[in-house]
Design a protein around this motif. Structure first.
Motif, PDB file in Angstrom:
ATOM      1  N   UNK A 194       1.988   0.073   0.871  1.00 14.52           N
ATOM      2  CA  UNK A 194       2.326  -1.103  -0.071  1.00 14.52           C
ATOM      3  C   UNK A 194       1.405  -2.357   0.361  1.00 14.52           C
ATOM      4  N   UNK A 195       1.489  -2.771   1.548  1.00 15.62           N
ATOM      5  CA  UNK A 195       0.649  -3.849   1.879  1.00 15.62           C
ATOM      6  C   UNK A 195      -0.887  -3.688   1.661  1.00 15.62           C
ATOM      7  N   UNK A 196      -1.364  -2.521   1.770  1.00 18.10           N
ATOM      8  CA  UNK A 196      -2.714  -2.046   1.387  1.00 18.10           C
ATOM      9  C   UNK A 196      -2.966  -2.247   0.023  1.00 18.10           C
ATOM     10  N   UNK A 247      -5.660  -4.808  -4.583  1.00 18.11           N
ATOM     11  CA  UNK A 247      -5.573  -5.677  -5.814  1.00 18.11           C
ATOM     12  C   UNK A 247      -6.100  -7.020  -6.026  1.00 18.11           C
ATOM     13  N   UNK A 248      -5.738  -7.769  -4.981  1.00 16.72           N
ATOM     14  CA  UNK A 248      -6.461  -9.078  -4.815  1.00 16.72           C
ATOM     15  C   UNK A 248      -6.241  -9.629  -6.066  1.00 16.72           C
ATOM     16  N   UNK A 249      -7.350 -10.402  -6.472  1.00 14.92           N
ATOM     17  CA  UNK A 249      -7.620 -11.489  -7.722  1.00 14.92           C
ATOM     18  C   UNK A 249      -8.006 -10.550  -8.965  1.00 14.92           C
ATOM     19  N   UNK A 253       7.922  -2.556  -6.739  1.00 15.51           N
ATOM     20  CA  UNK A 253       7.622  -2.651  -5.417  1.00 15.51           C
ATOM     21  C   UNK A 253       7.419  -3.914  -5.008  1.00 15.51           C
ATOM     22  N   UNK A 254       7.994  -5.170  -5.681  1.00 15.01           N
ATOM     23  CA  UNK A 254       7.718  -6.456  -5.214  1.00 15.01           C
ATOM     24  C   UNK A 254       6.427  -7.112  -5.405  1.00 15.01           C
TER      25      UNK A 254
END
Length: 339
Positions: free
Chosen positions: A57-59, A64-66, A84-85
């Motif tokens: 999820x953090x990856x 995705x970034x901007x 997933x928040x």
């Protein structure tokens, strides 16, 4: 503006096609299984949430970034990300299904990709979804052991996910230049409407449904008692046509409009003074059939069950509109309850 393609494969106990996206995502056993992100240069990254949800999820957030996200039926990807928040506004999405419909192609990826790109989805997709995404009898939660037991199929499932992410992005590369900023903004508005939803007085709808079903049972019982048609299937077009033909009435359809027109014609014939008693009795039975079909209901009454089936956990209907559903005119069309 930079674009990436995104696709999720997920699991839930709720039937998405019957109960809609909100009920599907809100299922207590819903979980993302894997995802793929594609770039225009052909690079694709896999995300295996069964292996390590937290790290992946953090990856994904970092990747995705901007970027703006291209997804086929982007409301689904937006909802999974929110679960997933990872809350992203609708104007960060480009829906390749909308672009495909606006170009005159089908909305479903398995049809749009061959039509517009000459490329096919993986043929194994349906069997893989059945294996990993749909619960087996008596199953509620996803069992990670199924991945360990089917490593080759799991690898193929991830490949299937990669292919869908790439196809959606490729459709956008082909079609985005011909789509105005205004139309993309309109699609974001439709996504927002679908997400917010419309309030439903569910107790009232259930009471309406109860009364409707009681009325149908009573009308059908009365019809069978009056005509002796105990074995006639009132939902069989073929049987109804034959039953009417035996009574001297030609019927081509039993939809709401045809029933109304035919009933007017029968009433007019029954008002004739030259009808024999036998002919009058046959017309009377057809009239009783048509009136029973009217009580059984047209599309409006049949929507009651659909409303009950698809109202979300928040008491609202969601995902009721499809942007550019009529691609030739760019009109937004209804789906689900067809409000």
């Amino acid at each position: 503006m930079k674009f990436i393609g995104l696709d999720f494969e997920t699991y839930a106990q709720v039937d998405l096609t019957k109960h809609g996206l909100d009920r599907y995502i809100s299922c207590p056993h819903f979980r993302p299984l894997c995802a793929a992100v594609a770039w225009v240069d052909g690079t694709v990254l896999d995300f295996d949430f069964v292996d390590d949800y937290t790290e992946q999820r953090l990856r994904l957030i970092e990747v995705i970034g901007d970027n703006h996200i291209v997804a086929h039926n982007a409301g689904f990807e937006q909802a999974v990300l929110a679960h997933m928040g990872i809350n992203m506004p609708s104007d960060r999405f480009v829906d390749s299904a909308v672009l495909a419909r606006a170009a005159g192609a089908a909305g479903k990826l398995e049809a749009a990709a061959p039509q517009l790109l000459g490329m096919d989805k993986l043929e194994s997709g349906y069997s893989l979804i059945k294996l990993f995404s749909i619960p087996k009898d008596g199953q509620s939660e996803f069992d990670p052991q199924i991945v360990a037991d089917h490593p080759d199929e799991w690898a193929e499932f991830q490949r299937y996910c990669r292919m869908d992410a790439r196809l959606g992005l490729t459709l956008a590369e082909l079609l985005l230049h011909g789509t105005s900023e205004e139309e993309l903004a309109n699609n974001a508005v439709t996504m927002d409407m679908n997400k917010v939803g419309w309030h439903v007085d569910l107790p009232m709808v259930k009471e309406m449904q109860r009364r409707y079903l009681d009325n149908v049972d009573l009308a059908v019982a009365r019809f069978r008692m009056d005509t002796g048609a105990e074995d006639l299937n009132l939902n069989s077009h073929v049987q109804l046509k034959e039953w009417c033909a035996d009574r001297g009435v030609r019927a081509t359809s039993f939809d709401e409009a045809h029933v109304e027109r035919l009933l007017k014609s029968i009433n007019k014939k029954m008002a004739s003074t030259i009808l024999s008693e036998n002919k009058y009795a046959k017309y009377l039975e057809v009239k009783q059939l048509l009136e029973t079909k009217q009580i059984m209901g047209g599309s409006s009454l049949k929507k009651l069950q659909t409303i009950i089936d698809t109202t979300g956990t928040d008491g609202r209907l969601h995902d009721q509109y499809l942007h550019c559903g009529a691609g030739a005119t760019y009109r937004t069309t209804g789906r689900g309850v067809q409000m």
